[in-house]
Scaffold this active site. Structure first.
Site, PDB file in Angstrom:
ATOM      1  N   TYR A   5      -1.695  -0.919  10.280  1.00 24.94           N
ATOM      2  CA  TYR A   5      -1.763  -1.193   8.831  1.00 24.94           C
ATOM      3  C   TYR A   5      -0.498  -0.684   8.136  1.00 24.94           C
ATOM      4  O   TYR A   5       0.144  -1.396   7.370  1.00 24.94           O
ATOM      5  CB  TYR A   5      -3.016  -0.527   8.259  1.00 24.94           C
ATOM      6  N   SER A  21       0.860  -1.190   0.000  1.00 25.61           N
ATOM      7  CA  SER A  21       0.000   0.000   0.000  1.00 25.61           C
ATOM      8  C   SER A  21       0.893   1.237   0.000  1.00 25.61           C
ATOM      9  O   SER A  21       2.050   1.172   0.444  1.00 25.61           O
ATOM     10  CB  SER A  21      -0.850   0.006   1.275  1.00 25.61           C
TER      11      SER A  21
HETATM   12  N1  LIG Z   1      -8.743  -1.108  -1.365  1.00 24.84           N
HETATM   13  C1  LIG Z   1      -7.784  -0.248  -1.082  1.00 24.84           C
HETATM   14  O1  LIG Z   1      -8.013   0.984  -0.999  1.00 24.84           O
HETATM   15  C2  LIG Z   1      -6.371  -0.733  -0.895  1.00 24.84           C
HETATM   16  C3  LIG Z   1      -5.340   0.222  -0.902  1.00 24.84           C
HETATM   17  C4  LIG Z   1      -4.032  -0.192  -0.714  1.00 24.84           C
HETATM   18  C5  LIG Z   1      -3.748  -1.535  -0.537  1.00 24.84           C
HETATM   19  N2  LIG Z   1      -4.767  -2.460  -0.530  1.00 24.84           N
HETATM   20  C6  LIG Z   1      -4.406  -3.859  -0.302  1.00 24.84           C
HETATM   21  O2  LIG Z   1      -4.900  -4.651  -1.369  1.00 24.84           O
HETATM   22  C7  LIG Z   1      -5.147  -5.979  -0.889  1.00 24.84           C
HETATM   23  C8  LIG Z   1      -6.543  -6.414  -1.328  1.00 24.84           C
HETATM   24  O3  LIG Z   1      -7.465  -5.531  -0.707  1.00 24.84           O
HETATM   25  P1  LIG Z   1      -8.954  -5.272  -1.241  1.00 24.84           P
HETATM   26  O4  LIG Z   1      -9.146  -3.816  -1.111  1.00 24.84           O
HETATM   27  O5  LIG Z   1      -9.177  -5.950  -2.508  1.00 24.84           O
HETATM   28  O6  LIG Z   1      -9.766  -5.939  -0.035  1.00 24.84           O
HETATM   29  P2  LIG Z   1     -11.084  -6.827   0.076  1.00 24.84           P
HETATM   30  O7  LIG Z   1     -12.063  -6.471  -0.987  1.00 24.84           O
HETATM   31  O8  LIG Z   1     -11.517  -6.702   1.499  1.00 24.84           O
HETATM   32  O9  LIG Z   1     -10.526  -8.306  -0.173  1.00 24.84           O
HETATM   33  C9  LIG Z   1      -9.664  -8.882   0.781  1.00 24.84           C
HETATM   34  C10 LIG Z   1      -9.563 -10.364   0.512  1.00 24.84           C
HETATM   35  O10 LIG Z   1      -8.635 -10.931   1.463  1.00 24.84           O
HETATM   36  C11 LIG Z   1      -9.243 -12.059   2.094  1.00 24.84           C
HETATM   37  N3  LIG Z   1      -8.651 -12.251   3.417  1.00 24.84           N
HETATM   38  C12 LIG Z   1      -8.620 -11.376   4.446  1.00 24.84           C
HETATM   39  N4  LIG Z   1      -8.014 -11.925   5.513  1.00 24.84           N
HETATM   40  C13 LIG Z   1      -7.648 -13.177   5.145  1.00 24.84           C
HETATM   41  C14 LIG Z   1      -6.996 -14.249   5.802  1.00 24.84           C
HETATM   42  N5  LIG Z   1      -6.583 -14.152   7.085  1.00 24.84           N
HETATM   43  N6  LIG Z   1      -6.783 -15.401   5.137  1.00 24.84           N
HETATM   44  C15 LIG Z   1      -7.197 -15.541   3.841  1.00 24.84           C
HETATM   45  N7  LIG Z   1      -7.827 -14.562   3.165  1.00 24.84           N
HETATM   46  C16 LIG Z   1      -8.057 -13.403   3.816  1.00 24.84           C
HETATM   47  C17 LIG Z   1     -10.733 -11.710   2.098  1.00 24.84           C
HETATM   48  O11 LIG Z   1     -11.577 -12.842   2.264  1.00 24.84           O
HETATM   49  P3  LIG Z   1     -12.015 -13.397   3.734  1.00 24.84           P
HETATM   50  O12 LIG Z   1     -12.292 -12.219   4.589  1.00 24.84           O
HETATM   51  O13 LIG Z   1     -13.188 -14.249   3.437  1.00 24.84           O
HETATM   52  O14 LIG Z   1     -10.849 -14.190   4.227  1.00 24.84           O
HETATM   53  C18 LIG Z   1     -10.881 -11.114   0.705  1.00 24.84           C
HETATM   54  O15 LIG Z   1     -10.963 -12.143  -0.254  1.00 24.84           O
HETATM   55  C19 LIG Z   1      -4.964  -5.929   0.634  1.00 24.84           C
HETATM   56  O16 LIG Z   1      -3.704  -6.450   0.985  1.00 24.84           O
HETATM   57  C20 LIG Z   1      -5.035  -4.451   0.938  1.00 24.84           C
HETATM   58  O17 LIG Z   1      -4.313  -4.106   2.108  1.00 24.84           O
HETATM   59  C21 LIG Z   1      -6.077  -2.081  -0.709  1.00 24.84           C
END
Ligand SMILES: NC(=O)c1ccc[n+]([C@@H]2O[C@H](COP(=O)([O-])OP(=O)(O)OC[C@H]3O[C@@H](n4cnc5c(N)ncnc54)[C@H](OP(=O)(O)O)[C@@H]3O)[C@@H](O)[C@H]2O)c1
Length: 259
Positions: free
Chosen positions: A150, A138
């Site tokens: 985070y 991130s």
């Molecule tokens: N969206 C943003 O603004 C943003 C910005 C910067 C970085 N990111 C990073 O991008 C990545 C994806 O984020 P996203 O925004 O796409 O989030 P999201 O829509 O919440 O998806 C997160 C995914 O991770 C899974 N997950 C969470 N904890 C887990 C665990 N302990 N074991 C296995 N699976 C797990 C969730 O499924 P379950 O909960 O069912 O396990 C879900 O499939 C993350 O690392 C996040 O930090 C996101």
């Protein structure tokens, strides 16, 4: 070339967009995540992925789950060409307000999870000959943002990327970080860092003027870069920390905010 690629957190947001792209490119795709309800939600959004992508349930912070995943991939494919450490959680809080439990939970999933998966699956990645690991970090790993736990977890992940790029290069394994800015996914609502959709939209509206490109990211903006890093086109790129952030990291007072 058809590859075998594991994406953690493929049931939502960036991971879901990525597994759809990888499936369409003809790869064998495995997703791991915890909740079956989120897998159902993903399949409602993208029904064509049913029976095409292998959705396994596992918690990336549990070593026993990773062992199980290793066995299943070894049996079915015998190698792993790509590992995307994408699963992540968000927790709120400053040093004064965050509990030890939330701190540990954040680090367990966002930092120890990628360590466990990479270490456990390494024999399969070595077997592939020229594998690629992409860690989804991130912009909060590069400058303080979102919350203390985070931000620290993502800064740690970026150092894991650099360290492993050196360690694993001799095996032909590349390791890179992708560092998104704010992307419209389920992460903020699913992790209860905002109360409801109205509060979420207000948060996006507040953030938007900080993005020189003038919009918040979409999952495909990030998935496209990950897809490139997994491909052989990126065969000389390793140890890199690459932002995909609509310019938020270069935003400054001299760039007029977009209205
Ligand atoms: N969206 C943003 O603004 C943003 C910005 C910067 C970085 N990111 C990073 O991008 C990545 C994806 O984020 P996203 O925004 O796409 O989030 P999201 O829509 O919440 O998806 C997160 C995914 O991770 C899974 N997950 C969470 N904890 C887990 C665990 N302990 N074991 C296995 N699976 C797990 C969730 O499924 P379950 O909960 O069912 O396990 C879900 O499939 C993350 O690392 C996040 O930090 C996101």
């Amino acid at each position: 070339m058809q590859k075998v690629i594991l994406v953690s957190g493929g049931s939502s947001g960036i991971g879901l967009s990525l597994i759809n792209r990888l499936y369409q490119e003809g790869h064998s795709v495995i997703s791991i995540s915890r909740s079956t309800a989120k897998i159902d939600r993903a399949l409602q959004e993208m029904p064509h992925l049913k029976d095409k992508v292998l959705f396994l349930t596992a918690d990336i912070s549990r070593a026993a789950d990773a062992e199980d995943i290793f066995k299943q991939i070894k049996e079915k494919y015998g190698k792993l060409d790509g590992l995307v450490n994408n699963a992540g959680v968000l927790t709120k809080g400053t040093i004064e307000s965050i509990s030890l439990e939330d701190w540990q939970f954040t680090l367990d999933v966002n930092l120890t999870g990628p360590y466990i998966l990479t270490k456990t699956l390494l024999p399969l990645l070595k077997q592939a000959g020229s594998a690629s690991i992409v860690n989804i970090s991130s912009v909060a790993g590069l400058k303080p943002g979102t919350s203390v736990a985070y931000s620290v977890s993502k800064a740690g992940l970026d150092m894991l990327t650099r360290f492993l790029a050196g360690d694993l290069g001799p095996y032909g394994i590349r390791v890179n970080s992708v560092n998104p800015g704010l992307v419209r996914t389920h992460i903020h609502l699913d992790n209860q860092v905002v109360e409801d959709r109205e509060a979420y939209e207000a948060m996006l509206d507040k953030a938007r003027p900080r993005y020189p490109i003038g919009r918040i990211g979409e999952p495909g903006d990030i998935a496209a870069l990950i897809q490139f890093l997994l491909s052989d086109e990126a065969s000389w790129i390793t140890g890199s920390i690459i932002t995909a952030d609509g310019g938020v990291m270069v935003e400054n007072d001299l760039i007029p905010p977009k209205k």
